[in-house]
Write a protein that holds these residues in place. Structure first.
Motif, mmCIF file in Angstrom:
data_model
loop_
_atom_site.group_PDB
_atom_site.id
_atom_site.type_symbol
_atom_site.label_atom_id
_atom_site.label_comp_id
_atom_site.label_asym_id
_atom_site.label_seq_id
_atom_site.Cartn_x
_atom_site.Cartn_y
_atom_site.Cartn_z
ATOM 1 N N GLY A 56 0.811 -1.219 0.000
ATOM 2 C CA GLY A 56 0.000 0.000 0.000
ATOM 3 C C GLY A 56 0.843 1.267 0.000
ATOM 4 O O GLY A 56 0.459 2.276 -0.587
ATOM 5 N N GLU A 96 3.729 0.382 -3.593
ATOM 6 C CA GLU A 96 3.308 -0.056 -4.933
ATOM 7 C C GLU A 96 2.021 0.639 -5.377
ATOM 8 O O GLU A 96 1.948 1.169 -6.486
ATOM 9 C CB GLU A 96 3.161 -1.589 -4.982
ATOM 10 C CG GLU A 96 4.510 -2.298 -4.836
ATOM 11 C CD GLU A 96 4.480 -3.777 -5.171
ATOM 12 O OE1 GLU A 96 3.406 -4.392 -5.118
ATOM 13 O OE2 GLU A 96 5.564 -4.322 -5.496
ATOM 14 N N ALA A 97 1.008 0.657 -4.523
ATOM 15 C CA ALA A 97 -0.290 1.214 -4.921
ATOM 16 C C ALA A 97 -0.220 2.672 -5.403
ATOM 17 O O ALA A 97 -0.917 3.031 -6.359
ATOM 18 C CB ALA A 97 -1.295 1.072 -3.774
ATOM 19 N N PRO A 98 0.606 3.548 -4.790
ATOM 20 C CA PRO A 98 0.636 4.943 -5.279
ATOM 21 C C PRO A 98 1.086 5.065 -6.740
ATOM 22 O O PRO A 98 0.805 6.076 -7.385
ATOM 23 C CB PRO A 98 1.644 5.623 -4.344
ATOM 24 C CG PRO A 98 1.629 4.792 -3.105
ATOM 25 C CD PRO A 98 1.432 3.379 -3.587
ATOM 26 N N PHE A 99 1.765 4.043 -7.254
ATOM 27 C CA PHE A 99 2.296 4.094 -8.618
ATOM 28 C C PHE A 99 1.387 3.372 -9.608
ATOM 29 O O PHE A 99 1.762 3.152 -10.754
ATOM 30 C CB PHE A 99 3.707 3.501 -8.639
ATOM 31 C CG PHE A 99 4.615 4.123 -7.615
ATOM 32 C CD1 PHE A 99 5.132 5.396 -7.809
ATOM 33 C CD2 PHE A 99 4.916 3.459 -6.433
ATOM 34 C CE1 PHE A 99 5.949 5.991 -6.853
ATOM 35 C CE2 PHE A 99 5.724 4.045 -5.469
ATOM 36 C CZ PHE A 99 6.246 5.316 -5.676
ATOM 37 N N GLY A 100 0.203 2.964 -9.157
ATOM 38 C CA GLY A 100 -0.750 2.308 -10.052
ATOM 39 C C GLY A 100 -0.644 0.799 -10.052
ATOM 40 O O GLY A 100 -1.340 0.146 -10.821
ATOM 41 N N GLY A 101 0.210 0.243 -9.199
ATOM 42 C CA GLY A 101 0.290 -1.209 -9.049
ATOM 43 C C GLY A 101 -0.774 -1.649 -8.067
ATOM 44 O O GLY A 101 -0.516 -1.804 -6.875
ATOM 45 N N ILE A 102 -1.997 -1.796 -8.574
ATOM 46 C CA ILE A 102 -3.145 -1.982 -7.679
ATOM 47 C C ILE A 102 -3.894 -3.270 -7.987
ATOM 48 O O ILE A 102 -4.234 -4.036 -7.101
ATOM 49 C CB ILE A 102 -4.115 -0.782 -7.802
ATOM 50 C CG1 ILE A 102 -3.379 0.515 -7.449
ATOM 51 C CG2 ILE A 102 -5.328 -0.975 -6.884
ATOM 52 C CD1 ILE A 102 -4.109 1.764 -7.844
#
Lengths: 137, 381
Positions: free
Chosen positions: B128, B131-137
């Motif tokens: 979270g 990774e998630a801030p970069f669009g790896g969601i």
């Protein structure tokens, strides 16, 4: 409706030095005082030898493009197409990021191309480490 | 080959597959469990062990009217059910229980009784934060990230991924329950809608509703049940990382290699013994990594092996004979369907039956190269 921003990290005690560094324009890693292994993501012990004396070190900010996929699926705060990239820092660790300052097309995103860190200010607490091709404006 | 660890005496999928608007997630789990019990000639009340991922085994036990003496809810993603089989072998051997139901049911498409997408990671988790801030969601933008490095290392192009789709559509055409039966060429696959370059739509699994369940007992009890038993003779499990960016080497899965080696060693088999292979394929690169990391192909050679027809109908190593996750179905945690197809092949009742198959291998992935589990089945006991 206000456009949705990027998913924001929620800082934890073990990661605060990293995010504080990003706000100061520094990419902070950790290095084991015993075996000298440099690592990311942050944790208060060495993932190779389990030693609990580790030091925060500032990375050079230089990296190379290890791999990526160009997303055509919308994500919060990101307009497709955008590359979800992983870079290898000169110090060894890898991190997920986005590549900024170049078109999000395979022809402009060559694997192993040299990159340098840049910081995207998002809030009072968070600046995201992004990477841009070395030599780009 | 070594002594059997377990016998599969009941196996079934949900009555329907695809879009199932009349059942919630727990309803799909119950439908699968009841079908598998009927196949074994028993009721859930006669089962004393229950394993489930994608829900709480306590809830399902109550719903089915069971009072289990052993439960396993190991949740490592889509290969959880293969791990449950491995854990059940140990539990039955230890005497913790006699008869185990391993259950999967998922309302992946209709999303009834299941939280709605998108599932965003906990913002305090490492994924979270990093990774998630970069669009790896979501899986299409995470699971796909290692592949360019794999292609680059081996001098391959995205056509390597398209070959997987072409081969598996041939199997899907033989399976009445497969979702995508249309035959495609490599060029057609490459020209389709981009999802996460180099991945186009046919290289990615659909989201469907469905489920499946297995009834497991000790090999000594296999003859007490009405059907032809299928034996488990080898098992393996491993983990690597919950963050795709932290996978050690983007060209090979450490978890695949470790899990596969453990299963083959325990079974006492070599690659030439394997007649049929299922490799969990949420996306088209997984059969490439699977064939190489399990040792069937040298690094970089899986795409050529598939393009030569070796994994297609009539080939020397039939792979993903139900059409695979990208063409058969994919509810979200596909591992159960990998095992169901292995059991059908070992019973000799698969829609696309491999003639004379005696040894079948199931290989599953959990998360995005996060975990792996491998099972070796045989119909010789």
């Amino acid at each position: 409706m206000k456009p949705q921003g990027r998913l924001m990290p929620k800082i934890t005690p073990e990661t605060s030095h990293f995010w504080q560094g990003c706000k100061e324009g520094k990419l902070r890693l950790q290095r084991c005082d015993a075996c000298a292994h440099t690592y990311f993501p942050p944790r208060p012990f060495c993932p190779v030898c389990a030693h609990d004396r580790v030091s925060v070190v500032v990375a050079s900010g230089r990296a190379r493009l290890y791999s990526y996929a160009i997303s055509h699926i919308p994500a919060p705060g990101l307009e497709p197409p955008f590359a979800v990239a992983v870079v290898t820092l000169d110090e060894g660790p890898r991190m997920m990021t986005n590549i900024t300052g170049c078109p999000q097309e395979p022809g402009f995103l060559a694997l192993d191309m040299p990159l340098r860190v840049t910081f995207l200010d998002l809030s009072d607490e968070v600046a995201l480490p992004l990477f841009t091709p070395e030599g780009a404006a | 080959m070594t002594k059997a660890l377990l016998a599969v005496v009941g196996a079934a999928e949900t009555t329907q597959m695809g879009t199932i608007p009349n059942l919630s997630q727990i309803g799909l789990q119950a439908d699968a469990a009841l079908n598998a019990c009927r196949d074994a000639g028993i009721t859930p009340q006669q089962v004393d062990g229950l394993a489930l991922a994608g829900g709480n085994p306590v809830d399902l036990a109550q719903y089915l009217g069971m009072a289990p003496a052993w439960v396993d809810g190991t949740p490592v993603g889509g290969c959880s059910f293969l791990m449950h089989v491995r854990h059940a072998a140990a539990a039955i051997r230890a005497g913790y229980c006699q008869t185990v139901l391993v259950v999967h049911g998922e309302s992946g498409r209709s999303r009834i009784g299941k939280p709605p997408p998108p599932f965003t990671p906990d913002p305090t988790s490492l994924a979270g934060q990093f990774e998630a801030p970069f669009g790896g969601i979501v899986p299409p933008t995470m699971f796909t990230v290692p592949v360019l490095r794999y292609l680059h290392t081996h001098g391959l192009t995205p056509a390597a991924l398209a070959e997987v789709v072409v081969a598996q559509r041939r199997w899907a055409a033989l399976n009445p329950r497969a979702k995508f039966k249309e035959q495609l060429t490599v060029d057609q696959v490459l020209a389709d809608r981009p999802i996460a370059w180099p991945f186009t739509l046919p290289m990615c699994c659909p989201q469907t509703d469905g489920g499946g369940a297995l009834v497991l007992v000790s090999p000594e009890r296999a003859r007490d049940f009405p059907g032809r038993p299928v034996f488990v003779i080898g098992t393996g499990e491993a983990t690597e990382t919950g963050m795709i960016s932290q996978m050690v080497d983007f060209t090979t899965s450490r978890a695949f290699r470790a899990s596969g080696r453990a299963a083959f060693d325990q079974a006492g088999i070599s690659h030439s013994d394997v007649d049929h292979l299922m490799i969990y394929d949420a996306f088209a690169h997984l059969p490439l990594y699977g064939l190489e990391d399990l040792g069937f192909c040298a690094p970089g050679e899986a795409a050529g092996y598939i393009a030569a027809g070796h994994t297609s109908p009539g080939g020397r190593l039939p792979v993903n004979t139900n059409g695979g996750g990208i063409a058969y179905m994919h509810s979200g945690m596909y591992g159960m369907y990998v095992m169901q197809e292995c059991v059908r092949q070992m019973r000799g009742i698969a829609p696309a039956q491999v003639p004379g198959a005696r040894v079948s291998v199931a290989h599953g992935v959990g998360g995005m190269f996060g975990a792996a589990a491998t099972l070796v089945f045989t119909n010789e006991g």
